[in-house]
Motif scaffolding. Structure first.
Motif, PDB file in Angstrom:
ATOM      1  N   UNK A   1      58.210  33.726  35.786  1.00 38.75           N
ATOM      2  CA  UNK A   1      59.462  34.154  36.362  1.00 38.75           C
ATOM      3  C   UNK A   1      59.885  33.344  37.564  1.00 38.75           C
ATOM      4  N   UNK A   2      59.585  32.228  37.492  1.00 36.42           N
ATOM      5  CA  UNK A   2      60.219  31.217  38.482  1.00 36.42           C
ATOM      6  C   UNK A   2      61.686  31.210  38.398  1.00 36.42           C
ATOM      7  N   UNK A   3      62.280  31.262  37.435  1.00 37.75           N
ATOM      8  CA  UNK A   3      63.766  30.830  37.206  1.00 37.75           C
ATOM      9  C   UNK A   3      64.438  32.005  37.389  1.00 37.75           C
ATOM     10  N   UNK A   4      63.850  33.432  37.619  1.00 36.96           N
ATOM     11  CA  UNK A   4      64.373  34.638  37.546  1.00 36.96           C
ATOM     12  C   UNK A   4      65.351  34.681  38.909  1.00 36.96           C
ATOM     13  N   UNK A   5      66.499  34.872  38.853  1.00 35.14           N
ATOM     14  CA  UNK A   5      67.606  35.273  40.221  1.00 35.14           C
ATOM     15  C   UNK A   5      67.426  36.697  40.261  1.00 35.14           C
ATOM     16  N   UNK A   6      68.048  37.246  41.340  1.00 38.57           N
ATOM     17  CA  UNK A   6      67.791  38.581  41.478  1.00 38.57           C
ATOM     18  C   UNK A   6      68.753  39.233  40.431  1.00 38.57           C
ATOM     19  N   UNK A   7      70.005  38.850  39.976  1.00 35.64           N
ATOM     20  CA  UNK A   7      70.783  39.521  38.975  1.00 35.64           C
ATOM     21  C   UNK A   7      69.733  39.640  37.644  1.00 35.64           C
TER      22      UNK A   7
END
Length: 200
Positions: free
Chosen positions: A6-12
């Motif tokens: 989930x490293x590439x997950x931004x808040x949106x």
């Protein structure tokens, strides 16, 4: 197999994934729809015909709705789809005759066509091209986790509360997912446009 990242997950992305997870929790196995149809008096022999109707509607509308998403945006089409699912499940909860499932299975094809593949496309929009593979894997993992208890919960409600209860709960959760997409709409779309501009 490697654990999802989930490293590439931004808040949106995290917000949209949470909304999708709520929807996945509500979207129990189609076996529940079959069970409800039989409960309303539909004979098992004609259930496949209902699926034919569902598939015809979904196939006919998938192209036009996909084109529509190019004009109105994926999020708006997802709102339409999630809300449509909610209405169909509400219909299954309130149905009282053997004729109702025929109409409901036909209507079921509409939100299916609006959302099938559209959620993942929207995830790609939010992620941008460089992180799509990683993000899609993690997103699919979350949906799978949410789907695990979905049918079990529906079965418990069917057995212990009423035959309408699982569909009422699904309708409420699906409606909540649609509402969340409306509330978070401008914020999500702004980040989608930002991710798309970075990919150009």
């Amino acid at each position: 197999a490697a654990a999802p990242s989930f490293k590439g997950f931004s808040r949106p992305l995290a917000v949209f994934t949470a909304i999708s997870g709520v929807f996945a929790l509500a979207n129990s196995s189609d076996a529940m729809l079959i069970l409800r149809a039989q409960d309303l008096g539909v004979t098992p022999a004609v259930i496949p015909l209902m699926y034919v109707v569902f598939n015809i509607v979904g196939a006919l509308l998938s192209g036009p709705l996909g084109a529509r998403s190019d004009r109105v945006g994926r999020r708006r089409l997802l709102i339409f789809g999630f809300a449509g699912y909610a209405l169909v499940y509400l219909g299954f909860a309130l149905a009282q005759s053997a004729a109702s499932p025929w109409l409901l299975f036909a209507l079921y094809g509409i939100p299916y066509a609006a959302t099938e593949g559209m959620t993942r496309a929207y995830v790609c929009d939010l992620a941008g091209p460089e992180r799509r593979g990683t993000v899609l894997g993690a997103y699919t993992f979350v949906l799978g986790l949410a789907a695990l208890p979905s049918s079990a919960l529906a079965g418990v409600l069917w057995d212990t509360v009423s035959h309408s209860a699982p569909f009422l709960l699904s309708a409420v959760l699906m409606g909540g997912a649609a509402t969340a997409l409306v509330v978070a709409g401008r914020w999500l779309d702004a980040h989608r446009e930002e991710a798309c501009s970075l990919s150009l």
